[in-house]
Design an enzyme around this catalytic site. Structure first.
Site, PDB file in Angstrom:
ATOM      1  N   GLU A 197      45.513  55.756  45.230  1.00 62.64           N
ATOM      2  CA  GLU A 197      44.122  55.370  44.973  1.00 62.64           C
ATOM      3  C   GLU A 197      44.010  53.883  44.698  1.00 62.64           C
ATOM      4  O   GLU A 197      43.042  53.230  45.089  1.00 62.64           O
ATOM      5  CB  GLU A 197      43.526  56.209  43.839  1.00 62.64           C
ATOM      6  CG  GLU A 197      43.178  57.583  44.338  1.00 62.64           C
ATOM      7  CD  GLU A 197      42.450  58.463  43.340  1.00 62.64           C
ATOM      8  OE1 GLU A 197      41.657  57.961  42.520  1.00 62.64           O
ATOM      9  OE2 GLU A 197      42.680  59.690  43.392  1.00 62.64           O
ATOM     10  N   GLU A 198      45.002  53.325  44.004  1.00 61.99           N
ATOM     11  CA  GLU A 198      44.986  51.878  43.743  1.00 61.99           C
ATOM     12  C   GLU A 198      44.978  51.105  45.058  1.00 61.99           C
ATOM     13  O   GLU A 198      44.242  50.137  45.233  1.00 61.99           O
ATOM     14  CB  GLU A 198      46.214  51.490  42.897  1.00 61.99           C
ATOM     15  CG  GLU A 198      46.377  49.980  42.746  1.00 61.99           C
ATOM     16  CD  GLU A 198      47.282  49.558  41.600  1.00 61.99           C
ATOM     17  OE1 GLU A 198      47.729  50.416  40.818  1.00 61.99           O
ATOM     18  OE2 GLU A 198      47.528  48.341  41.480  1.00 61.99           O
ATOM     19  N   ARG A 199      45.802  51.550  46.000  1.00 62.14           N
ATOM     20  CA  ARG A 199      45.926  50.817  47.270  1.00 62.14           C
ATOM     21  C   ARG A 199      44.710  51.020  48.147  1.00 62.14           C
ATOM     22  O   ARG A 199      44.259  50.086  48.815  1.00 62.14           O
ATOM     23  CB  ARG A 199      47.234  51.225  47.947  1.00 62.14           C
ATOM     24  CG  ARG A 199      48.406  50.639  47.174  1.00 62.14           C
ATOM     25  CD  ARG A 199      49.751  51.221  47.481  1.00 62.14           C
ATOM     26  NE  ARG A 199      50.726  50.646  46.554  1.00 62.14           N
ATOM     27  CZ  ARG A 199      51.937  51.126  46.334  1.00 62.14           C
ATOM     28  NH1 ARG A 199      52.364  52.187  46.985  1.00 62.14           N
ATOM     29  NH2 ARG A 199      52.745  50.540  45.467  1.00 62.14           N
ATOM     30  N   ALA A 202      42.039  48.777  46.697  1.00 60.23           N
ATOM     31  CA  ALA A 202      42.231  47.357  47.058  1.00 60.23           C
ATOM     32  C   ALA A 202      41.741  47.096  48.483  1.00 60.23           C
ATOM     33  O   ALA A 202      41.104  46.068  48.754  1.00 60.23           O
ATOM     34  CB  ALA A 202      43.708  46.983  46.927  1.00 60.23           C
TER      35      ALA A 202
END
Ligand SMILES: Cc1cc2nc3c(=O)[nH]c(=O)nc-3n(C[C@H](O)[C@H](O)[C@H](O)COP(=O)(O)OP(=O)(O)OC[C@H]3O[C@@H](n4cnc5c(N)ncnc54)[C@H](O)[C@@H]3O)c2cc1C
Length: 341
Positions: A197-199, A202
């Site tokens: 989810e972080e990627r 981003a």
């Protein structure tokens, strides 16, 4: 381990809206309208980087204590993975949580922690045993007012100025063992899932800034006259902008496809890593090429393009550097050397 398929509907009892991930992606894209990288990043830490593992794997008690107030905005979360000696190589972290009765005693420290200077709690990756590095780690909900936690400094950065980035030390910090998210020893795996989810976040976040950088540059280059004609009227200029716009549309398609697959419950590690890699490279290329067409103005603090140039440089480093994304993609393509061959 629990399956990848995850229903956001289960979060309504903690204050969630019960919507699927596409709504979260839409919010992330919209946050790109904030004219800087730092505020969307700080919000993203709360929504998409420090809380997904808790939402997916945490106990009801932990979700009530940490997730519900994070959803309502009453508590600020941060993510403690990176350390002074461990960034790309997450498995090599040194922070240790030793078992003492029903508690954990944590010693070590975290580096580069976004929101770290103001957070109420940290989703903290620690070693809970001396075993193999991929199965000896746990994610722990760590209240930031616990005795023994010191925010050593706010790090001065070249960009992302409106987001604090902290170095943090832990000295005999005591937390109940029940603060471990999910199964003890599964922290590395949970963090790899959380990174998806972080990627994705981003990659989604750069779409509007890319659009703006190109549009603003067209407007400026049309207005600015050199050698008797607008800067934009040089073919090399408008062809370059057309190339960048084309790249942006390709990135957008890949990102939307990754989001759609993720909503269906698929493992999008490879595609999310590709999107993050491409996002990092494209914001660097776009901010650099666009800034050039602003001439000296591009080198001042007065225009958005210079802020984008500074802020967006992080996309190729934070949340896993480009080379880490390439390593993940290679693993899925089965192109890495085999041990012993
Ligand atoms: C502003 C900012 C905010 C951050 N926020 C957070 C946060 O909230 N929480 C958190 O846990 N971390 C955070 N980070 C840390 C970030 O995730 C790390 O900086 C990143 O993972 C890189 O780690 P490192 O800095 O230790 O670089 P290193 O691991 O020392 O790597 C240095 C460089 O080596 C290269 N490299 C890496 N792997 C390979 C390879 N396999 N082959 C060839 N070259 C390679 C890359 O170019 C990399 O940039 C943040 C960082 C910054 C700068």
């Amino acid at each position: 381990m629990q399956p990848m398929v995850f229903s956001f509907e289960t979060l309504t009892e903690y204050g969630g809206l019960g919507l699927d991930y596409s709504y979260s992606a839409a919010v992330a894209e919209e946050l790109g309208n904030i004219n800087c990288g730092a505020i969307p990043m700080a919000i993203g830490v709360q929504t998409d980087m420090a809380t997904p593992a808790l939402a997916k794997f945490g106990s009801d008690k932990l979700k009530k204590e940490f997730l519900a107030p994070s959803i309502s905005g009453d508590k600020v979360a941060c993510l403690g993975v990176s350390e002074v000696g461990s960034g790309s190589d997450v498995a090599s972290i040194k922070t240790k949580a030793a078992r003492k009765g029903d508690d954990l005693i944590i010693n070590g420290g975290k580096m580069w922690t976004t929101n770290g200077a103001q957070a109420d709690w940290m989703c903290c990756l620690v070693n809970t045993s001396d075993g193999k590095p991929h199965v000896n780690k746990s994610l722990v909900c760590l209240p930031m007012d616990s005795p023994g936690i010191t925010v050593a400094k706010k790090i001065e950065k070249i960009g992302m100025w409106s987001s604090d980035t902290a170095q943090i030390f832990f000295e005999d910090v005591r937390v109940p063992r029940s603060h471990i998210i999910g199964e003890e020893g599964q922290g590395f795996t949970y963090q790899m899932i959380q990174f998806q989810e972080e990627r994705l976040y981003a990659a989604i976040l750069v779409l509007v800034p890319l659009e703006k950088m190109i549009a603003d540059t067209i407007a400026y280059a049309r207005d600015r006259k050199i050698f008797g004609k607008p800067v934009l009227d040089n073919q090399t200029v408008h062809f370059t902008l057309a190339e960048l716009q084309t790249e942006l549309e390709l990135l957008r398609s890949a990102v939307y496809r990754a989001v759609a697959l993720y909503v269906k419950g698929q493992d999008v590690t490879k595609l999310a890593s590709m999107c993050k890699l491409k996002a990092g490279r494209l914001v660097r290329e776009t901010s650099d090429k666009c800034l050039q067409y602003w001439g000296g103005m591009g080198f001042t603090q007065d225009v958005l393009i210079s802020r984008m140039y500074r802020d967006m440089r992080l996309v190729s480093i934070g949340g896993g550097a480009d080379e880490v994304m390439l390593s993940i993609i290679c693993k899925f393509m089965d192109t890495l050397p085999k041990p012993g061959k």
